[in-house]
Write a protein that holds these residues in place. Structure first.
Motif, PDB file in Angstrom:
ATOM      1  N   ARG A  93       2.286   1.535  -3.512  1.00  0.00           N
ATOM      2  CA  ARG A  93       1.314   2.211  -4.155  1.00  0.00           C
ATOM      3  C   ARG A  93       1.022   3.513  -4.142  1.00  0.00           C
ATOM      4  O   ARG A  93       0.927   4.170  -5.073  1.00  0.00           O
ATOM      5  CB  ARG A  93       0.033   1.531  -4.222  1.00  0.00           C
ATOM      6  N   HIS A  94       0.889   4.093  -2.972  1.00  0.00           N
ATOM      7  CA  HIS A  94       0.868   5.526  -2.683  1.00  0.00           C
ATOM      8  C   HIS A  94       1.861   6.411  -3.305  1.00  0.00           C
ATOM      9  O   HIS A  94       1.705   7.291  -3.852  1.00  0.00           O
ATOM     10  CB  HIS A  94       0.618   5.769  -1.017  1.00  0.00           C
ATOM     11  N   GLU A  95       2.987   5.823  -2.883  1.00  0.00           N
ATOM     12  CA  GLU A  95       4.324   6.405  -3.423  1.00  0.00           C
ATOM     13  C   GLU A  95       4.307   6.619  -4.991  1.00  0.00           C
ATOM     14  O   GLU A  95       4.613   7.525  -5.607  1.00  0.00           O
ATOM     15  CB  GLU A  95       5.786   5.760  -2.942  1.00  0.00           C
ATOM     16  N   ARG A  96       3.835   5.526  -5.568  1.00  0.00           N
ATOM     17  CA  ARG A  96       3.857   5.259  -7.093  1.00  0.00           C
ATOM     18  C   ARG A  96       2.771   6.332  -7.532  1.00  0.00           C
ATOM     19  O   ARG A  96       2.943   7.162  -8.697  1.00  0.00           O
ATOM     20  CB  ARG A  96       3.471   3.910  -7.489  1.00  0.00           C
ATOM     21  N   ASP A  97       1.581   6.521  -6.935  1.00  0.00           N
ATOM     22  CA  ASP A  97       0.621   7.172  -7.562  1.00  0.00           C
ATOM     23  C   ASP A  97       1.165   8.864  -7.176  1.00  0.00           C
ATOM     24  O   ASP A  97       0.860   9.576  -8.048  1.00  0.00           O
ATOM     25  CB  ASP A  97      -0.863   6.845  -6.368  1.00  0.00           C
ATOM     26  N   THR A  98       1.720   9.110  -6.033  1.00  0.00           N
ATOM     27  CA  THR A  98       2.169  10.334  -5.845  1.00  0.00           C
ATOM     28  C   THR A  98       3.275  10.824  -7.007  1.00  0.00           C
ATOM     29  O   THR A  98       3.066  11.970  -7.572  1.00  0.00           O
ATOM     30  CB  THR A  98       3.017  10.445  -4.227  1.00  0.00           C
ATOM     31  N   CYS A  99       4.231   9.704  -7.370  1.00  0.00           N
ATOM     32  CA  CYS A  99       5.000  10.079  -8.328  1.00  0.00           C
ATOM     33  C   CYS A  99       4.190  10.333  -9.617  1.00  0.00           C
ATOM     34  O   CYS A  99       4.738  11.225 -10.461  1.00  0.00           O
ATOM     35  CB  CYS A  99       5.975   8.773  -8.543  1.00  0.00           C
ATOM     36  N   VAL A 100       3.279   9.405  -9.975  1.00  0.00           N
ATOM     37  CA  VAL A 100       2.702   9.540 -11.201  1.00  0.00           C
ATOM     38  C   VAL A 100       2.023  10.829 -11.275  1.00  0.00           C
ATOM     39  O   VAL A 100       2.193  11.662 -12.473  1.00  0.00           O
ATOM     40  CB  VAL A 100       1.666   8.427 -11.299  1.00  0.00           C
ATOM     41  N   THR A 101       1.326  11.234 -10.235  1.00  0.00           N
ATOM     42  CA  THR A 101       0.700  12.647 -10.240  1.00  0.00           C
ATOM     43  C   THR A 101       1.407  13.853 -10.373  1.00  0.00           C
ATOM     44  O   THR A 101       1.439  14.915 -11.077  1.00  0.00           O
ATOM     45  CB  THR A 101      -0.085  12.877  -8.894  1.00  0.00           C
TER      46      THR A 101
ATOM     47  N   LYS B  12       2.904  13.732 -13.869  1.00  0.00           N
ATOM     48  CA  LYS B  12       1.882  14.320 -14.950  1.00  0.00           C
ATOM     49  C   LYS B  12       1.776  15.711 -14.667  1.00  0.00           C
ATOM     50  O   LYS B  12       1.709  16.349 -15.741  1.00  0.00           O
ATOM     51  CB  LYS B  12       0.419  13.707 -14.373  1.00  0.00           C
TER      52      LYS B  12
ATOM     53  N   ASN C 246       0.853  -1.195  -0.033  1.00  0.00           N
ATOM     54  CA  ASN C 246       0.108  -0.128  -0.119  1.00  0.00           C
ATOM     55  C   ASN C 246       0.944   1.406   0.047  1.00  0.00           C
ATOM     56  O   ASN C 246       0.605   2.338  -0.548  1.00  0.00           O
ATOM     57  CB  ASN C 246      -0.913   0.089   0.881  1.00  0.00           C
TER      58      ASN C 246
END
Length: 143
Positions: free
Chosen positions: A36-44, A47, A33
């Motif tokens: 995933r949170h770090e990945r989502d933060t990175c993706v955001t 972007k 989790n």
């Protein structure tokens, strides 16, 4: 008895193993989790940076297009000025050539006229010399 004790020990080991497994799974789930949170933060973030990059590229393209358009206008104006200057130069050269040709014609006419007048003058002088000689000869005879 011994069998019961073995079963109890095995049950205790099994419970201990299950607890360890459950803790491991829970830790792994937390790690997943978090990742995933770090990945989502990175993706955001990427972007957002990509969007900012796209806006910068769009602005730079607009600036470049404006400069190119300005350059093209300047080149067009300079070409028009050059053509105008060439046309004026060509007209001036043509006028000067006409003037030169006219002056040459007038000079040639003058030279021809002066030569004719000189030839006429030479004939008159020759005639006057002949008349003078005749008068001198007549005078000499008289004397």
């Amino acid at each position: 008895d011994e069998h019961d004790q073995t079963v109890t020990q095995l049950k205790a080991q099994l419970k201990s193993t299950r607890d360890k497994y459950d803790r491991t799974v829970t830790q792994q789930q937390w790690t997943i989790n978090l990742l995933r949170h770090e990945r989502d933060t990175c993706v955001t973030q990427l972007k957002a940076e990509g969007d900012e990059h796209d806006r910068t590229v769009t602005q730079l393209k607009a600036q470049l297009k404006a400069k190119c358009d300005e350059h093209d206008q300047t080149v067009t104006q300079l070409k028009a000025q050059l053509k105008s200057t060439r046309d004026k130069y060509d007209r001036t050269v043509t006028q000067q050539q006409w003037t030169i040709n006219l002056l040459r014609h007038e000079r040639d006419t003058c030279v021809t006229q002066l030569k004719a007048e000189g030839d006429e003058h030479d004939r008159t002088v020759t005639q006057l010399k002949a008349q003078l000689k005749a008068k001198c000869d007549e005078h000499d005879q008289t004397v």
